[in-house]
Design an enzyme around this catalytic site. Structure first.
Site, short mmCIF file in Angstrom:
data_model
loop_
_atom_site.label_atom_id
_atom_site.label_comp_id
_atom_site.label_asym_id
_atom_site.label_seq_id
_atom_site.Cartn_x
_atom_site.Cartn_y
_atom_site.Cartn_z
N CYS A 183 1.72 95.35 81.08
CA CYS A 183 2.29 95.00 82.56
C CYS A 183 3.16 96.30 82.81
O CYS A 183 3.45 96.68 84.16
CB CYS A 183 3.33 94.50 81.59
SG CYS A 183 5.47 94.89 82.11
N CYS A 217 3.54 93.94 85.67
CA CYS A 217 4.57 93.43 86.17
C CYS A 217 5.48 94.78 87.20
O CYS A 217 5.59 94.62 88.11
CB CYS A 217 5.42 92.83 84.98
SG CYS A 217 4.56 92.25 83.71
N LYS A 260 3.59 96.31 90.35
CA LYS A 260 3.44 94.87 91.01
C LYS A 260 5.25 94.59 91.57
O LYS A 260 4.62 94.18 92.77
CB LYS A 260 2.94 93.83 90.10
CG LYS A 260 3.34 92.27 90.54
CD LYS A 260 3.11 91.21 90.01
CE LYS A 260 3.83 91.17 88.96
NZ LYS A 260 3.65 89.76 88.41
N TYR A 269 1.39 96.14 114.42
CA TYR A 269 0.46 95.36 113.94
C TYR A 269 -0.52 96.03 113.92
O TYR A 269 -1.79 95.02 114.45
CB TYR A 269 0.77 93.65 114.53
CG TYR A 269 2.04 93.16 113.97
CD1 TYR A 269 2.96 93.37 114.64
CD2 TYR A 269 1.69 92.71 112.64
CE1 TYR A 269 3.97 92.76 114.17
CE2 TYR A 269 2.48 92.11 112.21
CZ TYR A 269 4.15 92.50 112.64
OH TYR A 269 4.69 91.65 112.56
N GLU A 294 0.02 87.80 94.41
CA GLU A 294 1.06 88.65 94.73
C GLU A 294 0.89 89.85 95.42
O GLU A 294 1.30 90.43 95.68
CB GLU A 294 1.75 88.77 92.63
CG GLU A 294 2.11 87.32 92.12
CD GLU A 294 2.76 87.93 91.14
OE1 GLU A 294 3.55 87.08 90.66
OE2 GLU A 294 2.35 88.49 90.00
N HIS A 337 29.53 80.10 96.41
CA HIS A 337 29.31 80.13 97.24
C HIS A 337 28.98 81.23 98.37
O HIS A 337 29.93 81.86 97.80
CB HIS A 337 30.10 78.48 98.58
CG HIS A 337 29.79 78.23 99.87
ND1 HIS A 337 28.30 77.39 99.85
CD2 HIS A 337 30.79 78.57 100.69
CE1 HIS A 337 29.00 77.15 101.00
NE2 HIS A 337 29.86 78.49 102.03
N GLU A 376 23.15 77.91 93.98
CA GLU A 376 24.27 76.96 94.57
C GLU A 376 23.53 75.51 94.46
O GLU A 376 24.22 74.32 94.15
CB GLU A 376 25.64 76.99 95.29
CG GLU A 376 24.93 76.76 96.51
CD GLU A 376 26.58 76.78 97.48
OE1 GLU A 376 27.39 76.35 97.09
OE2 GLU A 376 26.26 77.67 98.36
#
Length: 521
Positions: free
Chosen positions: A51, A56, A59, A193, A215, A496, A501
């Protein structure tokens, strides 16, 4: 007793360290033995396990780098003047990420020292049920004996044995996060690009953690690399029900292919290429120093080829048990998976030897569960506790460009357990407010709540695709862990304007066949 330590933890990952530190709190004499075998490409790292070093943490940070790239695009719609083209430099990102990881390595060393836990940086193996032997880097033999031993060595990425050149020319996630230069050894021109870099990520049907490959493909695309995912089967297989997946994993971590399809469709619109139902057969290095990959297309019955700068294998993980000499200790493993068989108390076939984390059969391969299991084990061993680890309703998130978070049962698992007539699924397609001005596509932003249809309509599972999915699911996970019902959720006032929500407003059922698109604010 005659043994030197009360507890020896073999493996210095998140679970092992948590167990060792917790045991030390009870005044016990504790040792941790940890050694990182270099990857086939020679990559190695410090204390902390997968990790911290190759999972984790790096990443998520590289995922953040990709999100910032997307934010730069959005910023122009919000009035920010961004000069073109925008450049991304891998080496700057990598150095920042790697420096942070090293600080965590150091922090773990300091914590062990502060808690008086002895640290051995050696590769050990059992010589008898209470003894582990190993050699230091200098070649000196070290013998450690303990009354109780916890095995927490985790797993390492596999490399496909049937693909010619796979080991020689490919890398894995063990290598990706420690590359000092871009996989194509160049800086990328992000906005214009110009894709001079090509990376192929291959996903196999048997992948134990295919979410990692998606991922990685997501953040590589996000920082400007021309990324192709080659896959034999359906995406996010580890999140789908399959006969070879353990019952616990099947119940807790499966998700409907509907969710996986939305994730991959967004990735395709984001720029990631997918070669579906394709099987690589060989990797060769060309005269131009690029890698030529040959594969078979199962649908077209053709052999195809293309060249790439980097080939990354993501074909599952194998438990790191080969050098432990488990048979000398009498510890039984699953002959198919190689994982250690444990009971509900994490005990192996040998009463005083335990195992936690990714190395154990039938457990989710998640850092937080390993940490929690390790702490609880130490409390049972030395703190007079009887509390067992509860592996039900564990939340998790896949950090793809559009994140996917879930907790509890998938729709299929709920139907399998309770029957389709007894399940109600509430769902909605929504548009995050942040996407509106930036004119971002929200087609794949989706959520669904799986509930029992009878009685109080207890919530069995919640699935969410959208921004900050982990943050959204973490809060709702508490409610579901506590047995929240659909009426209780509907009485919850939403904050909100947020994406979360929308969960408190779910009212369209799949059964109704009505349009589930949220309209208005």
């Amino acid at each position: 007793g005659k043994n030197e330590y009360d507890l020896l933890v073999v493996g210095g990952g998140s679970g092992g360290l948590a167990c060792a530190k917790e045991a030390a709190q009870f005044g016990r004499k504790v040792a941790v033995l940890d050694y990182v075998e270099p990857s086939p490409r020679g990559t190695t790292w410090g204390l902390g396990g997968t990790c911290v070093n190759v999972g984790c943490i790096p990443k998520k940070l590289m995922h953040q780098a990709a999100l910032l790239g997307s934010a730069l695009k959005d910023a122009q719609h919000y009035g920010w003047n961004i000069s073109q083209p925008v450049h991304h430099t891998w080496s700057v990102m990598a150095q920042g990420v790697q420096n942070y990881v090293r600080s965590l390595n150091w922090g773990h060393r300091v914590q062990l020292q502060d808690k008086k836990v002895k640290y051995f940086n050696i590769k050990g193996s059992f010589s008898d049920p209470h003894t582990v032997r190993g050699l230091t880097k200098a070649g000196k033999e070290t013998v450690v004996t303990a009354d109780k031993i916890v095995i927490a060595t985790g797993g390492r990425p596999k490399c496909p044995a049937h693909v010619v050149g796979a080991l020689e020319y490919g890398i894995t996630s063990d290598d990706l996060f420690w590359l000092k230069e871009s996989p194509g050894k160049t800086s990328l021109v992000y906005y214009s690009y110009i894709m001079s870099i090509k990376t192929v990520v291959y996903i196999c049907l048997t992948a134990a953690s295919p979410d990692v490959s998606l991922e990685c493909a997501g953040f590589l695309t996000g920082i400007g690399l021309d990324t192709t995912v080659m896959m034999r089967s359906i995406p996010l297989r580890g999140f789908d029900q399959a006969s070879h997946i353990s019952k616990i994993k099947q119940i807790c971590f499966t998700t409907q292919q509907q969710m996986a399809s939305l994730v991959t469709k967004h990735m395709e619109s984001y720029g990631t290429k997918f070669l579906k139902r394709c099987f690589p057969t060989k990797v060769e290095k060309s005269k131009s120093n690029r890698l030529q990959v040959t594969w078979k297309n199962a649908d077209l019955h053709t052999e195809e080829t293309d060249s790439f700068d980097t080939v990354m294998w993501a074909v599952g993980r194998a438990p790191d048990t080969k050098t432990l000499n488990l048979e000398m200790a009498g510890v039984k493993t699953n002959s198919e998976t190689g994982k250690i068989i444990v009971d509900a108390s994490e005990a192996t076939s040998v009463p005083h030897i335990y195992a936690i984390g990714d190395i154990t059969e039938g457990r989710p391969e998640l850092t937080p569960t390993a940490i929690a299991a390790g702490k609880l084990l130490a409390r049972r061993l030395f703190g007079h506790s009887s509390e067992l680890m509860d592996y039900d309703n564990v939340p998790t998130t896949v950090f793809t460009p559009l994140e996917y978070g879930c907790v509890g049962l998938s729709e299929e698992a709920a139907v399998q357990r309770h029957g389709s007539d007894n399940i109600e699924v509430y769902h909605a397609y929504y548009k995050p407010l942040e996407f509106t001005v930036a004119e971002r596509d929200a087609t794949q932003c989706y959520m669904k709540m799986v509930c029992l249809r009878e009685r109080e309509q207890r919530i069995l599972g919640l699935h969410f695709i959208g921004p900050n999915a982990g943050e959204v699911i973490q809060g709702f996970a508490l409610g579901i862990k506590c047995g929240a019902t659909y009426p209780q959720m509907m009485k919850t006032v939403g904050i909100h304007p947020t994406c979360a929500e929308e969960v408190t407003k779910l009212h369209i059922t799949k059964r109704s066949g009505l349009d589930a698109t949220v309209t208005g604010c």
